[in-house]
Design a protein around this motif. Structure first.
Motif, PDB file in Angstrom:
ATOM      1  N   PRO A 205       0.797  -1.236   0.000  1.00  0.00           N
ATOM      2  CA  PRO A 205       0.000   0.000   0.000  1.00  0.00           C
ATOM      3  C   PRO A 205       0.826   1.281   0.000  1.00  0.00           C
ATOM      4  CG  PRO A 205      -0.083  -1.096   2.148  1.00  0.00           C
ATOM      5  CD  PRO A 205       0.556  -2.060   1.203  1.00  0.00           C
ATOM      6  N   ASP A 206       2.057   1.194   0.473  1.00  0.00           N
ATOM      7  CA  ASP A 206       2.885   2.405   0.536  1.00  0.00           C
ATOM      8  C   ASP A 206       3.776   2.567  -0.694  1.00  0.00           C
ATOM      9  OD1 ASP A 206       1.861   3.058   3.042  1.00  0.00           O
ATOM     10  OD2 ASP A 206       3.357   1.845   4.078  1.00  0.00           O
ATOM     11  N   ASP A 207       3.738   1.595  -1.591  1.00  0.00           N
ATOM     12  CA  ASP A 207       4.554   1.658  -2.794  1.00  0.00           C
ATOM     13  C   ASP A 207       3.732   2.281  -3.918  1.00  0.00           C
ATOM     14  OD1 ASP A 207       5.658   0.499  -5.467  1.00  0.00           O
ATOM     15  OD2 ASP A 207       7.244   0.104  -4.018  1.00  0.00           O
ATOM     16  N   ARG A 208       4.325   3.214  -4.649  1.00  0.00           N
ATOM     17  CA  ARG A 208       3.569   3.944  -5.669  1.00  0.00           C
ATOM     18  C   ARG A 208       3.442   3.165  -6.975  1.00  0.00           C
ATOM     19  NH1 ARG A 208       8.754   6.378  -6.264  1.00  0.00           N
ATOM     20  NH2 ARG A 208       9.497   6.031  -8.381  1.00  0.00           N
ATOM     21  N   HIS A 209       4.250   2.129  -7.177  1.00  0.00           N
ATOM     22  CA  HIS A 209       4.363   1.488  -8.485  1.00  0.00           C
ATOM     23  C   HIS A 209       3.017   0.991  -9.004  1.00  0.00           C
ATOM     24  CE1 HIS A 209       6.322  -0.698 -11.742  1.00  0.00           C
ATOM     25  NE2 HIS A 209       5.529  -1.706 -11.455  1.00  0.00           N
ATOM     26  N   PHE A 210       2.315   0.188  -8.201  1.00  0.00           N
ATOM     27  CA  PHE A 210       1.057  -0.370  -8.660  1.00  0.00           C
ATOM     28  C   PHE A 210      -0.041   0.687  -8.731  1.00  0.00           C
ATOM     29  CE2 PHE A 210       3.044  -4.384  -7.112  1.00  0.00           C
ATOM     30  CZ  PHE A 210       3.042  -5.042  -8.326  1.00  0.00           C
ATOM     31  N   ARG A 211       0.064   1.726  -7.926  1.00  0.00           N
ATOM     32  CA  ARG A 211      -0.906   2.825  -8.018  1.00  0.00           C
ATOM     33  C   ARG A 211      -0.738   3.587  -9.332  1.00  0.00           C
ATOM     34  NH1 ARG A 211       0.462   6.044  -2.875  1.00  0.00           N
ATOM     35  NH2 ARG A 211      -1.311   7.351  -3.449  1.00  0.00           N
ATOM     36  N   GLU A 212       0.520   3.711  -9.780  1.00  0.00           N
ATOM     37  CA  GLU A 212       0.749   4.348 -11.078  1.00  0.00           C
ATOM     38  C   GLU A 212       0.140   3.510 -12.202  1.00  0.00           C
ATOM     39  OE1 GLU A 212       4.967   4.634 -11.132  1.00  0.00           O
ATOM     40  OE2 GLU A 212       5.044   6.189  -9.597  1.00  0.00           O
ATOM     41  N   ILE A 213       0.324   2.186 -12.106  1.00  0.00           N
ATOM     42  CA  ILE A 213      -0.266   1.298 -13.110  1.00  0.00           C
ATOM     43  C   ILE A 213      -1.792   1.387 -13.057  1.00  0.00           C
ATOM     44  CG2 ILE A 213      -0.570  -1.117 -13.780  1.00  0.00           C
ATOM     45  CD1 ILE A 213       2.271  -1.652 -12.795  1.00  0.00           C
ATOM     46  N   GLN A 214      -2.333   1.413 -11.845  1.00  0.00           N
ATOM     47  CA  GLN A 214      -3.784   1.517 -11.682  1.00  0.00           C
ATOM     48  C   GLN A 214      -4.322   2.774 -12.360  1.00  0.00           C
ATOM     49  OE1 GLN A 214      -5.124   2.801  -7.847  1.00  0.00           O
ATOM     50  NE2 GLN A 214      -7.004   1.565  -7.926  1.00  0.00           N
ATOM     51  N   ALA A 215      -3.655   3.902 -12.140  1.00  0.00           N
ATOM     52  CA  ALA A 215      -4.103   5.154 -12.755  1.00  0.00           C
ATOM     53  C   ALA A 215      -4.080   5.058 -14.273  1.00  0.00           C
ATOM     54  CB  ALA A 215      -3.219   6.308 -12.278  1.00  0.00           C
ATOM     55  N   GLY A 216      -2.995   4.506 -14.805  1.00  0.00           N
ATOM     56  CA  GLY A 216      -2.887   4.375 -16.253  1.00  0.00           C
ATOM     57  C   GLY A 216      -3.977   3.492 -16.832  1.00  0.00           C
ATOM     58  N   LEU A 217      -4.284   2.401 -16.145  1.00  0.00           N
ATOM     59  CA  LEU A 217      -5.325   1.487 -16.621  1.00  0.00           C
ATOM     60  C   LEU A 217      -6.703   2.143 -16.555  1.00  0.00           C
ATOM     61  CD1 LEU A 217      -4.045  -1.805 -14.970  1.00  0.00           C
ATOM     62  CD2 LEU A 217      -4.236  -1.377 -17.427  1.00  0.00           C
ATOM     63  N   LEU A 218      -6.960   2.876 -15.493  1.00  0.00           N
ATOM     64  CA  LEU A 218      -8.240   3.567 -15.371  1.00  0.00           C
ATOM     65  C   LEU A 218      -8.419   4.582 -16.499  1.00  0.00           C
ATOM     66  CD1 LEU A 218      -8.293   4.063 -11.508  1.00  0.00           C
ATOM     67  CD2 LEU A 218      -9.936   2.691 -12.830  1.00  0.00           C
ATOM     68  N   LEU A 219      -7.356   5.319 -16.805  1.00  0.00           N
ATOM     69  CA  LEU A 219      -7.436   6.277 -17.907  1.00  0.00           C
ATOM     70  C   LEU A 219      -7.599   5.542 -19.233  1.00  0.00           C
ATOM     71  CD1 LEU A 219      -4.685   8.849 -16.830  1.00  0.00           C
ATOM     72  CD2 LEU A 219      -7.163   8.980 -16.485  1.00  0.00           C
ATOM     73  N   GLN A 220      -6.907   4.409 -19.387  1.00  0.00           N
ATOM     74  CA  GLN A 220      -7.031   3.597 -20.595  1.00  0.00           C
ATOM     75  C   GLN A 220      -8.473   3.114 -20.781  1.00  0.00           C
ATOM     76  OE1 GLN A 220      -4.730   2.635 -22.969  1.00  0.00           O
ATOM     77  NE2 GLN A 220      -6.285   1.424 -24.043  1.00  0.00           N
ATOM     78  N   MET A 221      -9.117   2.784 -19.658  1.00  0.00           N
ATOM     79  CA  MET A 221     -10.492   2.283 -19.698  1.00  0.00           C
ATOM     80  C   MET A 221     -11.511   3.414 -19.713  1.00  0.00           C
ATOM     81  SD  MET A 221      -9.806  -0.729 -16.868  1.00  0.00           S
ATOM     82  CE  MET A 221     -11.479  -1.369 -16.803  1.00  0.00           C
ATOM     83  N   CYS A 222     -11.010   4.650 -19.834  1.00  0.00           N
ATOM     84  CA  CYS A 222     -11.860   5.850 -19.922  1.00  0.00           C
ATOM     85  C   CYS A 222     -12.621   6.148 -18.630  1.00  0.00           C
ATOM     86  CB  CYS A 222     -12.837   5.751 -21.095  1.00  0.00           C
ATOM     87  SG  CYS A 222     -11.992   5.698 -22.695  1.00  0.00           S
ATOM     88  N   ASP A 223     -12.165   5.575 -17.515  1.00  0.00           N
ATOM     89  CA  ASP A 223     -12.714   5.964 -16.220  1.00  0.00           C
ATOM     90  C   ASP A 223     -11.864   7.122 -15.714  1.00  0.00           C
ATOM     91  OD1 ASP A 223     -13.766   6.249 -13.718  1.00  0.00           O
ATOM     92  OD2 ASP A 223     -13.466   4.161 -13.085  1.00  0.00           O
ATOM     93  N   THR A 224     -12.019   8.265 -16.393  1.00  0.00           N
ATOM     94  CA  THR A 224     -11.127   9.404 -16.123  1.00  0.00           C
ATOM     95  C   THR A 224     -11.350   9.990 -14.734  1.00  0.00           C
ATOM     96  OG1 THR A 224     -12.697  10.870 -17.249  1.00  0.00           O
ATOM     97  CG2 THR A 224     -10.878   9.988 -18.555  1.00  0.00           C
TER      98      THR A 224
END
Length: 379
Positions: A205-224
């Motif tokens: 939870p304190d590591d940013r890596h997967f949160r960065e991936i999550q953000a990118g995927l959400l934007l990719q899926m148009c959940d802006t």
């Protein structure tokens, strides 16, 4: 199994690329045995530190030994030749032995036997020929002086080993989740990729890596809406914690302004509001610390270019190129990789051919650094 206080296995190395062959561990001496690879960035980053340790503790009987057991090439002979040339080009000042494990026997006796799955991996052999420590090379500076002066206790060694095991298990799970995400992305199964990223967030939870991936995927899926919420939280956390803030913010900027990302569906006002805040923070941090980085200037330049301030963007790319051209800061392989990309970006920004150190690039509308639309003034 190879663990703390076990006798050090032999080094079965057929090819010694640097230094005299090491046939056995001499009692009364200390050894750092480092498993590494030339393609491994943390390994390469650790090499200057190993050079320093060899020089600093030579009179204490320290011998540093690098074992290259993971080189990539079609044949062992090609790997050896490639590695030899790489060492000549990048570490002409090397002051410790380098062995090439062409058969994999040494890897089995050390890495596999200790359940070590990643490089770099450092083993310290004490004066009695036993394993006193093994783990990440970043921990050597803390451990080695204690081993030298005799204050490194068995309890500390066992605690360090327990931490090493936990870290290794965490690392293996980290890469397993990344592989799941990669496979899902290749199959364009965005929900599966997002589910794996969320599993990574739960684990770290304190590591940013997967949160960065999550953000990118959400934007990719148009959940802006959710994607921007995650990015906003990443920005707030990075600025609040300050530790490694700029690197985290660079990742946010890559999500929003990376030339390779499709940004047409992203709300312009929100994207540029975050871009302005983050760019100002990054540039102020660079100025305050006195430590510019190539990535800092690169991502901020793209924001200014898309904002319509082409001259500011050009200035930042030129600064990045000057920083990249400093051999005391940037290795030659890194320069060879990044400089052509910077030069291409500069040509795209200028809209004309750009040259540096005898190399030239022509402006290409669809190259990285050249948006498909003309930059407009931010509104």
């Amino acid at each position: 199994m190879l663990g703390i206080e076990c006798p050090a296995p032999p080094l079965i190395v057929e090819n010694w690329l640097r230094g005299e062959p090491l046939t056995n561990f001499e009692l009364g001496k200390l050894y750092i045995v480092e498993f590494w690879a030339s393609w491994c960035y943390p390994c390469v980053k650790a090499m200057p530190h190993l050079i320093e340790l060899q020089a600093k503790y030579k009179d204490e009987g320290l011998e540093v030994v690098g074992v290259a057991a993971y080189e990539k090439a079609p044949t062992a002979a090609e790997a050896r030749t490639k590695l030899d040339a790489w060492l000549t080009e990048n570490f002409s000042n090397l002051n410790y032995r380098i062995g090439f494990d062409s058969t994999g026997e040494t890897k089995k006796l050390w890495m596999d036997a200790s359940c070590s799955s990643t490089v770099p991996r450092s083993f310290i052999v004490d004066r009695d020929g036993h394993i006193a420590f093994f783990g990440n090379p970043t921990d050597i500076a803390h451990v080695l002086p204690k081993i030298i002066n005799g204050t490194w206790s068995s309890d500390e060694a066992k605690a360090a080993d327990a931490k090493r095991i936990a870290d290794d298990q965490r690392t293996e799970r980290f890469y397993s989740i990344k592989d799941t995400i990669r496979s899902a992305e290749e199959a364009k199964d965005w929900p599966a990729a997002l589910s794996a990223a969320e599993e990574g967030i739960a684990m770290m939870p304190d590591d940013r890596h997967f949160r960065e991936i999550q953000a990118g995927l959400l934007l990719q899926m148009c959940d802006t809406a959710t994607g921007f919420q995650v990015l906003r939280q990443l920005v707030e956390d990075a600025i609040e914690k300050r530790s490694d803030a700029v690197r985290g913010l660079i990742a946010v900027m890559d999500q929003l302004f990376g030339p390779e990302n499709d940004k047409a569906h992203l709300p312009r006002a929100e994207r540029f509001a975050i871009g302005r805040e983050v760019s100002e923070y990054i540039l102020n941090s660079v100025q305050d610390s006195g430590g510019p980085t190539f990535d800092s200037y690169r991502v901020v330049a793209q924001y200014y270019y898309e904002s319509g301030d082409k001259q500011r963007a050009i200035e930042l790319i030129e600064r990045a190129m000057a920083w990249l051209d400093d051999p005391e800061i940037v290795s030659e392989p890194a320069k060879q990789y990044y400089m052509p990309r910077l030069l291409q970006t500069l040509a795209n920004y200028r809209g004309e051919t750009a040259c540096c150190s005898g190399s030239c690039s022509s402006s290409q509308e669809n190259s990285p650094g050249a948006p498909k639309v003309q930059p407009q003034e931010e509104t």
